[in-house]
Design an enzyme around this catalytic site. Sequence first.
Site, PDB file in Angstrom:
ATOM      1  N   ARG A  87       0.820  -1.212  -0.003  1.00 22.28           N
ATOM      2  CA  ARG A  87       0.114  -0.042  -0.039  1.00 22.28           C
ATOM      3  C   ARG A  87       0.825   1.283  -0.088  1.00 22.28           C
ATOM      4  O   ARG A  87       0.578   2.207  -0.885  1.00 22.28           O
ATOM      5  CB  ARG A  87      -0.978  -0.114   1.355  1.00 22.28           C
ATOM      6  CG  ARG A  87      -1.905  -1.039   1.283  1.00 22.28           C
ATOM      7  CD  ARG A  87      -2.980  -0.847   2.289  1.00 22.28           C
ATOM      8  NE  ARG A  87      -3.820  -1.910   2.459  1.00 22.28           N
ATOM      9  CZ  ARG A  87      -4.940  -1.717   3.580  1.00 22.28           C
ATOM     10  NH1 ARG A  87      -5.007  -0.855   4.160  1.00 22.28           N
ATOM     11  NH2 ARG A  87      -5.730  -2.834   3.668  1.00 22.28           N
ATOM     12  N   HIS A 132      -7.562  -4.911  -7.532  1.00 22.13           N
ATOM     13  CA  HIS A 132      -7.354  -4.388  -6.376  1.00 22.13           C
ATOM     14  C   HIS A 132      -8.635  -4.399  -5.673  1.00 22.13           C
ATOM     15  O   HIS A 132      -9.510  -3.304  -5.636  1.00 22.13           O
ATOM     16  CB  HIS A 132      -7.070  -2.757  -6.512  1.00 22.13           C
ATOM     17  CG  HIS A 132      -6.373  -2.214  -5.491  1.00 22.13           C
ATOM     18  ND1 HIS A 132      -5.140  -2.470  -4.944  1.00 22.13           N
ATOM     19  CD2 HIS A 132      -6.749  -1.232  -4.676  1.00 22.13           C
ATOM     20  CE1 HIS A 132      -4.775  -1.724  -4.136  1.00 22.13           C
ATOM     21  NE2 HIS A 132      -5.731  -0.852  -3.746  1.00 22.13           N
ATOM     22  N   TYR A 172     -18.806  11.611 -13.424  1.00 17.37           N
ATOM     23  CA  TYR A 172     -18.871  12.556 -14.500  1.00 17.37           C
ATOM     24  C   TYR A 172     -17.264  12.638 -15.144  1.00 17.37           C
ATOM     25  O   TYR A 172     -17.403  13.419 -16.272  1.00 17.37           O
ATOM     26  CB  TYR A 172     -18.995  13.965 -13.697  1.00 17.37           C
ATOM     27  CG  TYR A 172     -20.374  13.984 -13.068  1.00 17.37           C
ATOM     28  CD1 TYR A 172     -21.575  13.718 -13.702  1.00 17.37           C
ATOM     29  CD2 TYR A 172     -20.314  14.181 -11.611  1.00 17.37           C
ATOM     30  CE1 TYR A 172     -22.844  13.782 -13.005  1.00 17.37           C
ATOM     31  CE2 TYR A 172     -21.714  14.019 -11.167  1.00 17.37           C
ATOM     32  CZ  TYR A 172     -22.844  13.987 -11.614  1.00 17.37           C
ATOM     33  OH  TYR A 172     -24.013  14.059 -11.222  1.00 17.37           O
TER      34      TYR A 172
END
Length: 734
Positions: free
Chosen positions: A27, A73, A117
């Site tokens: 990570r 993931h 969007y």
Amino acid sequence: MDIIERSFQETLGEKYLSYALSTIMSRSLPDVRDGLKPVHRRLLFAMRELKLNPDSGYKKCARVVGDVIGKFHPHGDVAVYDALVRLAQDFSLRYPLIEGQGNFGNIDGDNAAAMRYTEARLTDIAMFLFEGLDENSVDFKGTYDGESNEPKVLPAGFPNLLANGASGIAVGMATNIPPHNIIEICNALLAVLDTPNIELAEILTHIKGPDFPTGGQLYVDHKTLTEIYGEGKGTVRIRSTYTVEQLERGKYHIIITEIPYSVPKSRLLEKFGQLMEAKKLPLINDIRDESSEDIRIIIEPKSSSIDASLIMEFLYKNTELEARFSVNLNILDSNLRPVVMGLKEILNSYLTHRFQVLDRRTRYRLKKIEDRLNLLSGFLIAYLNLDEVIRIIREEDEPKPMLMSRFDLNDIQAEAILNMRLRSLRKLEEMELRKEFDALSAEKAEKENLIVTPTLQTKTIKNEIQSLRKYFEKDPRGLRRSDIHHDIADVQINLIDFIEKEPITVVCSDKGWIRTIKGHTTDSADFKYKEGDQEGYVLQAETTDKLIIFTSFGKSYTLPCDKLPGGRGFGEPLRLMIEVEAKEEIIALFLYPKDETQQFIVAASDGRGFRLETSQLLSQTKNGKQLLNVSDAVVALKCIPITGDSIAVFGENRKMIVFAINEIPIMNRGRGVMFQKYLQGGMSDFKIFNMADGLTWKSGNGTRKETNLDRWNVKRGQSGRLAPNGFPRSNKFD
């Protein structure tokens, strides 16, 4: 069911270690080879699988995020989308790896629009990272659900770690790598290839220092830079870039054009507003933001006679127009172990990876060439014996074994001949095959030579890096954005210049409640106190003055008068503004003298004390400054300015001594020297006066004076004689 008994401590330690390693490797820390964390690598790989190349159309970010969390993931969509957004922000990454379409946030600190969007595709720089991925250049591993594969690391034809930097917090460790200029990185890589034992100092002639996407002025001396890139840790200062725009009649504006990396413009403007509202910027008339795509913050001074550099120095010290970037080169090495590396180690690790990629790509290509040459050999045999081949195919029931035995062909060659189209049986096709065979044979020799010749490998890597450098030399992205200054001149500024000078009256009650009243006033009606409290100190001051508080513990505290509470109330307790102990009492409160040659005398109840310079009274912290050393049984009595040539000391035993001030030494800190000797008790009071004027003290409603002081005028440290007639029973001069 089998039950395994284990201690809770052992189990917890094992599980936490697994969690810590997962956080570190999966990570938070980037890989030294491609400079990517797993989430970034998976994002880019998923977009490549979706064929979102720079020359293709965009796709919705929601589609990309869905593929990432569905295939590679298994984490939250918000975290993945945040990572995608950052890869597309040109103010976050020096060389963005994703090209976004839509609202991807801005330098003001505004968030990006929702993923439904916005749209995205890969940039040309991201494509450099994938070069050779389909040529067995890196290892793949199974995805979390086992349905497909993903690369463990990318081939990384672009030195992404140094170019874009990285930041992250793991368990017990963190990383913070600044971005750098790609052309400088290429020059350093070429220098390392030319001289494997190159010194760090030589590398730093190529890599000047960090190069932030938001530009700015980088202040770091050569010694600090060498420590940062040698040891992997350190701090650099980034300052905003500004220009001075001249106006009519000698007036000017200061224009901020670049702000420090990772500082949101909105937070910067908010700080400006707070300072203006608190009247902490008296030399500035207005600050306004006229930014569009480029930063343009206008600072309008009140007077054209004020030096612009003075205003900027103050803003640098009190706002985020100057920020500090803490470098921590903590990285996962090629074995996925967290290591703090120096610059030379990072460059060598990247080059080692590139050599491995080159070797694997070469061997992959060599295998492809050998397979093709095998087919071509079969085709050429078929052309040389075309009639016999046709006869075998037409007449034999099992033509494949016959072809293999008749012309010494292998299974692949025979199968290819059987699958050959009739139209290929032309003389022209035979010529093309011979031409291809010769070309591939030559290439095979080159690849075999490359595998066994280190100098050729080095030359190939150098050519790749030179091509990358040439690519960016023609691109504006290759220009350095952050100017570096190695000579750091720490300009001293007087903060009083930035405080609006106004008359005030400082009122402190007996119990330590303090406030200010506008103007100079002596009207007792303005001095309100809590019930049970009374007047302690009343001082007429200016907002530019400093207030000195001296306590019974021998400590001095400093408070700027402009920061004292105002208003109509009772004020605030001094104990909230300075760190004093419960038994510590205020014994003196006065304004810091404008004449810094003024000296003071401090003394304790045991009869010891010393002279000190005015500057020693100033304290920089809320914890104060210890001047007079005292113990539990001894407390500080007084801290008063020297206004005469002699001192009279009065003891609890009613004895007095008079001596010259210059017998008391000047000290910065300590117990001091003995003023008067006591068999029992200690000092009650002391007073400074001029010998020629005589010694005065309060007596009833008036004062008394003694001019003949010969019997008390002795050397310091003696016991003295009994008090003059009429001296107060309080043992105090005032």
